[in-house]
Design a protein around this motif. Structure first.
Motif, PDB file in Angstrom:
ATOM      1  N   ARG A   1      -2.057 -47.260 -13.074  1.00 57.02           N
ATOM      2  CA  ARG A   1      -2.193 -46.240 -14.116  1.00 57.02           C
ATOM      3  C   ARG A   1      -3.629 -45.718 -14.122  1.00 57.02           C
ATOM      4  NH1 ARG A   1       0.705 -49.819 -17.755  1.00 57.02           N
ATOM      5  NH2 ARG A   1      -1.272 -50.188 -18.827  1.00 57.02           N
ATOM      6  N   THR A   2      -3.763 -44.446 -14.389  1.00 50.89           N
ATOM      7  CA  THR A   2      -5.083 -43.842 -14.518  1.00 50.89           C
ATOM      8  C   THR A   2      -5.450 -43.750 -15.994  1.00 50.89           C
ATOM      9  OG1 THR A   2      -4.212 -41.584 -14.639  1.00 50.89           O
ATOM     10  CG2 THR A   2      -4.687 -42.471 -12.440  1.00 50.89           C
ATOM     11  N   ALA A   3      -6.662 -43.294 -16.266  1.00 50.48           N
ATOM     12  CA  ALA A   3      -7.102 -43.145 -17.658  1.00 50.48           C
ATOM     13  C   ALA A   3      -6.217 -42.160 -18.410  1.00 50.48           C
ATOM     14  CB  ALA A   3      -8.563 -42.681 -17.685  1.00 50.48           C
ATOM     15  N   LEU A   4      -5.672 -41.154 -17.707  1.00 56.43           N
ATOM     16  CA  LEU A   4      -4.790 -40.192 -18.373  1.00 56.43           C
ATOM     17  C   LEU A   4      -3.478 -40.859 -18.792  1.00 56.43           C
ATOM     18  CD1 LEU A   4      -4.481 -37.295 -19.297  1.00 56.43           C
ATOM     19  CD2 LEU A   4      -3.544 -36.712 -17.047  1.00 56.43           C
ATOM     20  N   HIS A   5      -2.957 -41.750 -17.949  1.00 60.10           N
ATOM     21  CA  HIS A   5      -1.794 -42.542 -18.369  1.00 60.10           C
ATOM     22  C   HIS A   5      -2.093 -43.267 -19.683  1.00 60.10           C
ATOM     23  CE1 HIS A   5      -0.306 -42.323 -14.101  1.00 60.10           C
ATOM     24  NE2 HIS A   5       0.864 -42.381 -14.695  1.00 60.10           N
ATOM     25  N   ASP A   6      -3.262 -43.945 -19.723  1.00 61.41           N
ATOM     26  CA  ASP A   6      -3.614 -44.735 -20.903  1.00 61.41           C
ATOM     27  C   ASP A   6      -3.808 -43.851 -22.136  1.00 61.41           C
ATOM     28  OD1 ASP A   6      -3.689 -47.293 -19.576  1.00 61.41           O
ATOM     29  OD2 ASP A   6      -5.544 -46.632 -18.624  1.00 61.41           O
ATOM     30  N   ALA A   7      -4.414 -42.691 -21.960  1.00 58.96           N
ATOM     31  CA  ALA A   7      -4.620 -41.783 -23.089  1.00 58.96           C
ATOM     32  C   ALA A   7      -3.285 -41.342 -23.674  1.00 58.96           C
ATOM     33  CB  ALA A   7      -5.434 -40.565 -22.633  1.00 58.96           C
TER      34      ALA A   7
ATOM     35  N   ILE B   1      -0.291 -42.947 -23.331  1.00 59.42           N
ATOM     36  CA  ILE B   1       0.407 -44.109 -23.893  1.00 59.42           C
ATOM     37  C   ILE B   1      -0.125 -44.439 -25.286  1.00 59.42           C
ATOM     38  CG2 ILE B   1       0.736 -46.602 -23.628  1.00 59.42           C
ATOM     39  CD1 ILE B   1       0.818 -46.112 -20.580  1.00 59.42           C
ATOM     40  N   LYS B   2      -1.453 -44.315 -25.481  1.00 58.43           N
ATOM     41  CA  LYS B   2      -2.085 -44.630 -26.765  1.00 58.43           C
ATOM     42  C   LYS B   2      -2.154 -43.411 -27.696  1.00 58.43           C
ATOM     43  CE  LYS B   2      -3.181 -48.975 -25.974  1.00 58.43           C
ATOM     44  NZ  LYS B   2      -2.723 -50.093 -26.827  1.00 58.43           N
ATOM     45  N   ASN B   3      -1.611 -42.284 -27.232  1.00 54.44           N
ATOM     46  CA  ASN B   3      -1.585 -41.056 -28.034  1.00 54.44           C
ATOM     47  C   ASN B   3      -2.989 -40.598 -28.430  1.00 54.44           C
ATOM     48  OD1 ASN B   3      -0.159 -38.927 -29.235  1.00 54.44           O
ATOM     49  ND2 ASN B   3      -0.167 -39.923 -31.242  1.00 54.44           N
ATOM     50  N   ARG B   4      -3.906 -40.607 -27.454  1.00 48.50           N
ATOM     51  CA  ARG B   4      -5.297 -40.192 -27.689  1.00 48.50           C
ATOM     52  C   ARG B   4      -5.449 -38.718 -27.309  1.00 48.50           C
ATOM     53  NH1 ARG B   4      -6.565 -44.585 -30.677  1.00 48.50           N
ATOM     54  NH2 ARG B   4      -6.439 -46.531 -29.485  1.00 48.50           N
ATOM     55  N   LEU B   5      -5.363 -37.852 -28.288  1.00 46.45           N
ATOM     56  CA  LEU B   5      -5.384 -36.411 -28.029  1.00 46.45           C
ATOM     57  C   LEU B   5      -6.743 -35.947 -27.502  1.00 46.45           C
ATOM     58  CD1 LEU B   5      -4.063 -33.629 -28.154  1.00 46.45           C
ATOM     59  CD2 LEU B   5      -4.726 -33.498 -30.564  1.00 46.45           C
TER      60      LEU B   5
ATOM     61  N   LYS C   1       4.696 -40.418 -14.216  1.00 43.03           N
ATOM     62  CA  LYS C   1       3.504 -39.609 -14.407  1.00 43.03           C
ATOM     63  C   LYS C   1       3.072 -39.714 -15.872  1.00 43.03           C
ATOM     64  CE  LYS C   1       5.640 -35.934 -12.911  1.00 43.03           C
ATOM     65  NZ  LYS C   1       5.932 -34.555 -12.472  1.00 43.03           N
ATOM     66  N   PRO C   2       1.855 -39.301 -16.209  1.00 44.21           N
ATOM     67  CA  PRO C   2       1.420 -39.374 -17.613  1.00 44.21           C
ATOM     68  C   PRO C   2       2.384 -38.708 -18.587  1.00 44.21           C
ATOM     69  CG  PRO C   2      -0.476 -38.946 -16.217  1.00 44.21           C
ATOM     70  CD  PRO C   2       0.743 -38.899 -15.324  1.00 44.21           C
TER      71      PRO C   2
ATOM     72  N   CYS D   1       4.993 -39.420 -22.735  1.00 45.61           N
ATOM     73  CA  CYS D   1       4.782 -38.611 -23.932  1.00 45.61           C
ATOM     74  C   CYS D   1       6.024 -38.596 -24.820  1.00 45.61           C
ATOM     75  CB  CYS D   1       4.459 -37.164 -23.552  1.00 45.61           C
ATOM     76  SG  CYS D   1       2.793 -36.909 -22.978  1.00 45.61           S
ATOM     77  N   GLU D   2       5.766 -38.415 -26.111  1.00 40.52           N
ATOM     78  CA  GLU D   2       6.854 -38.069 -27.014  1.00 40.52           C
ATOM     79  C   GLU D   2       7.213 -36.615 -26.746  1.00 40.52           C
ATOM     80  OE1 GLU D   2       8.611 -39.725 -29.242  1.00 40.52           O
ATOM     81  OE2 GLU D   2       7.600 -41.628 -28.826  1.00 40.52           O
ATOM     82  N   PRO D   3       8.498 -36.294 -26.508  1.00 41.80           N
ATOM     83  CA  PRO D   3       8.888 -34.902 -26.217  1.00 41.80           C
ATOM     84  C   PRO D   3       8.428 -33.951 -27.317  1.00 41.80           C
ATOM     85  CG  PRO D   3      10.708 -36.403 -25.804  1.00 41.80           C
ATOM     86  CD  PRO D   3       9.639 -37.218 -26.485  1.00 41.80           C
ATOM     87  N   ASN D   4       7.876 -32.829 -26.874  1.00 45.36           N
ATOM     88  CA  ASN D   4       7.439 -31.746 -27.761  1.00 45.36           C
ATOM     89  C   ASN D   4       6.245 -32.123 -28.644  1.00 45.36           C
ATOM     90  OD1 ASN D   4       9.574 -30.053 -26.837  1.00 45.36           O
ATOM     91  ND2 ASN D   4      10.977 -31.108 -28.238  1.00 45.36           N
ATOM     92  N   SER D   5       5.575 -33.234 -28.328  1.00 42.06           N
ATOM     93  CA  SER D   5       4.350 -33.571 -29.044  1.00 42.06           C
ATOM     94  C   SER D   5       3.216 -32.676 -28.547  1.00 42.06           C
ATOM     95  CB  SER D   5       3.987 -35.038 -28.823  1.00 42.06           C
ATOM     96  OG  SER D   5       3.685 -35.265 -27.446  1.00 42.06           O
ATOM     97  N   GLU D   6       2.067 -32.745 -29.227  1.00 47.04           N
ATOM     98  CA  GLU D   6       0.946 -31.888 -28.830  1.00 47.04           C
ATOM     99  C   GLU D   6       0.436 -32.262 -27.442  1.00 47.04           C
ATOM    100  OE1 GLU D   6      -3.298 -30.176 -30.605  1.00 47.04           O
ATOM    101  OE2 GLU D   6      -2.102 -31.610 -31.760  1.00 47.04           O
ATOM    102  N   ILE D   7       0.351 -33.567 -27.154  1.00 47.87           N
ATOM    103  CA  ILE D   7      -0.089 -33.992 -25.830  1.00 47.87           C
ATOM    104  C   ILE D   7       0.916 -33.553 -24.772  1.00 47.87           C
ATOM    105  CG2 ILE D   7      -0.525 -36.002 -24.355  1.00 47.87           C
ATOM    106  CD1 ILE D   7      -1.748 -37.422 -26.703  1.00 47.87           C
ATOM    107  N   TRP D   8       2.203 -33.666 -25.079  1.00 48.79           N
ATOM    108  CA  TRP D   8       3.244 -33.219 -24.142  1.00 48.79           C
ATOM    109  C   TRP D   8       3.065 -31.737 -23.828  1.00 48.79           C
ATOM    110  CZ3 TRP D   8       7.053 -29.539 -24.038  1.00 48.79           C
ATOM    111  CH2 TRP D   8       8.030 -29.666 -23.046  1.00 48.79           C
TER     112      TRP D   8
END
Length: 499
Positions: A193-199, A201-205, A227-228, A232-239
């Motif tokens: 996993r990369t840092a983007l995966h971790d961000a 998973i932890k929901n770090r916007l 992939k990262p 994601c939660e579908p339709n979330s801001e990060i998604w």
């Protein structure tokens, strides 16, 4: 007369560009910082651990003599002398006091007290002092360690980088600092996993936005083929950010170079299959530059010197395979010949002397860059059982290999060697994983294969040949081809395992 005045004005403007970035005067014995590109007088740069122009941390290995700047300065002075002007650099000197004052203000009050001798030394968990400072959310200490040369891309024994730690805990300020100081957002860690995966998973916007701004790859897979965006939660801001972010990963591919921004160990040379005359030449050049030479290939070797042909290609050998798997520079003998004529041979354009093929074109560079990005080894999470006998010597594509050599190759590629033939049912019960180097090829026949029985055709045929998704029986030539091409080769390309 007006013509000379125009020339003089042009020379003064050029002198401003060439002036030392610290004192503003004519650069004496110019030194360039390879991580940010700014240059200084040698005296001005001698004791600095931070660039006074941009505040980027600077290590001693990132300081190199700039012969080009010295030459341009001489040309300017010669031109000024021809037109009768001797005050060319006087207009650049008035910034000296201001630059020095700024330098004093930017020096951290704790920097001299907290700089450790072995700054990248690891503890029992594989953590460096930078790891520890990040975990404790000590931003000022992190800044000090980075300025002193701490490696922001080092991994602990679990595969975690400092960047992944702060992203996981949500230490936003330190995340920004690490990214500004050279932390790679694409270094794979635990589970690939990369840092983007971790961000994600932890929901770090905020961290997600920072990583994407620093060209974090969205199209990268972990051990589970995700992939990262898959976390994601579908339709979330990060998604929405990941789904709508413009640009392809190919366009934002990081440029990795040993002699520029990457933090590198002290160089160790190894001369492979060279005649005595060239070996002695290398010894003289190494003595001049105080570079260590290894008598045999070992894991500490960083540069392997080989004799390439007219097309800059070298034949595959055991030494060359080890160099590829360790991510060493494979350089032709012209590089070391240059070393007798320049002041700093390691900080030149090494890619000009890199072997083009070994013999496959592009593989030396591909293998080196993979190691510099701290990607998993070629055989990461692969388990091998060798049918070849311990005392036999096997000829593969003109290369003599013993079982001991085969074991060393697999271990150099981050694979493991089994002492007992694997049971397919035991292997099937384990959690499947995706190989890093073919993660983007779901139709690859080895996509989920983790166990390999290796044999030599007609000499040690196994009683049972496996062709299951998780375990394969393959000839020794397949393993050599994987190293030669630096990928897990599709067996069907060798006429094997056709279904």
């Amino acid at each position: 007369m007006n013509k000379w005045e125009n020339t003089y004005e042009a020379l003064k403007n050029f002198a401003k560009v060439l002036a030392c970035s610290k004192c503003g005067c004519e650069p004496s014995n110019a030194v360039r910082y390879t991580n940010c590109g700014h240059f200084f007088c040698k005296q001005c740069a001698e004791n600095d651990s931070v660039c006074t122009k941009c505040n980027a941390p600077v290590q001693p290995i990132e300081k190199c003599n700039d012969d080009l700047i010295d030459s341009l300065v001489r040309y300017c002075n010669n031109a000024a002398e021809i037109i009768g002007k001797k005050d060319l650099w006087s207009t650049t000197a008035n910034t000296r006091t201001k630059q020095l004052d700024n330098t004093k203000r930017t020096n951290s009050p704790i920097s001299k007290k907290l700089i450790p001798k072995n700054i990248n030394k690891k503890n029992a968990k594989g953590e460096t002092q930078l790891h520890a400072a990040c975990l404790k959310n000590k931003g000022e200490l992190v800044r000090t360690l980075l300025a002193a040369g701490a490696d922001p891309n080092t991994k602990d024994h679990s595969g975690w980088t400092p960047l992944q730690e702060v992203v996981s805990y949500g230490y936003t300020d330190i995340c920004q600092l690490l990214l500004e100081c050279g932390a790679s957002p694409n270094t794979p860690g635990e589970g690939n996993r990369t840092a983007l995966h971790d961000a994600v998973i932890k929901n770090r916007l905020l961290e997600t936005k920072m990583l994407l701004k620093r060209k974090a790859k969205k199209d990268v897979f972990d051990n589970y083929g995700k992939k990262p965006i898959d976390y994601c939660e579908p339709n979330s801001e990060i998604w929405s950010i990941l789904a709508n972010e413009n640009g392809s990963d190919d366009e934002v591919e990081e440029a990795v170079a040993l002699n520029r921004s990457a933090i590198q160990p002290f160089p160790v040379l190894y001369a492979s299959s060279l005649n005595e005359e060239k070996k002695k030449y290398i010894e003289r050049a190494a003595a001049k530059h105080k570079i260590k030479i290894a008598s045999a290939f070992r894991s500490t070797v960083t540069h392997v010197i080989v004799e390439a042909d007219a097309k800059n290609i070298v034949e595959l050998s055991y030494d060359v395979m080890m160099a590829l798997l360790h991510g060493c520079w494979l350089l032709n003998t012209e590089w070391i010949q240059l070393g007798m004529n320049v002041n700093d041979v390691l900080n030149g354009d090494l890619d000009l002397f890199e072997v083009s093929g070994a013999p496959v074109i592009g593989v030396p560079r591909k293998a080196r860059e993979s190691a510099q990005k701290k990607n998993p080894g070629l055989f990461h999470q692969c388990h091998f059982y060798f049918h070849p006998q311990a005392n036999n010597v096997y000829q593969i594509n003109g290369i003599e290999l013993t079982k001991e050599a085969l074991v060393a190759l697999v271990q150099a590629a981050d694979g493991s060697v089994l002492t007992r033939e694997p049971n397919p049912e035991d292997v099937r019960s384990r959690e499947p994983c995706i190989h890093f180097h073919i993660a983007k090829e779901p139709n690859h026949p080895l996509y989920r294969c983790t166990h390999y029985n290796i044999y030599v055709p007609e000499r040690n045929e196994p009683r049972i040949k496996y062709n299951m998704p998780h375990i394969k029986t393959l000839p020794l030539i397949w393993l050599v081809e994987c190293v030669e091409k630096f990928t897990l080769v599709d067996p069907s390309h060798l006429g094997l395992l056709k279904l």
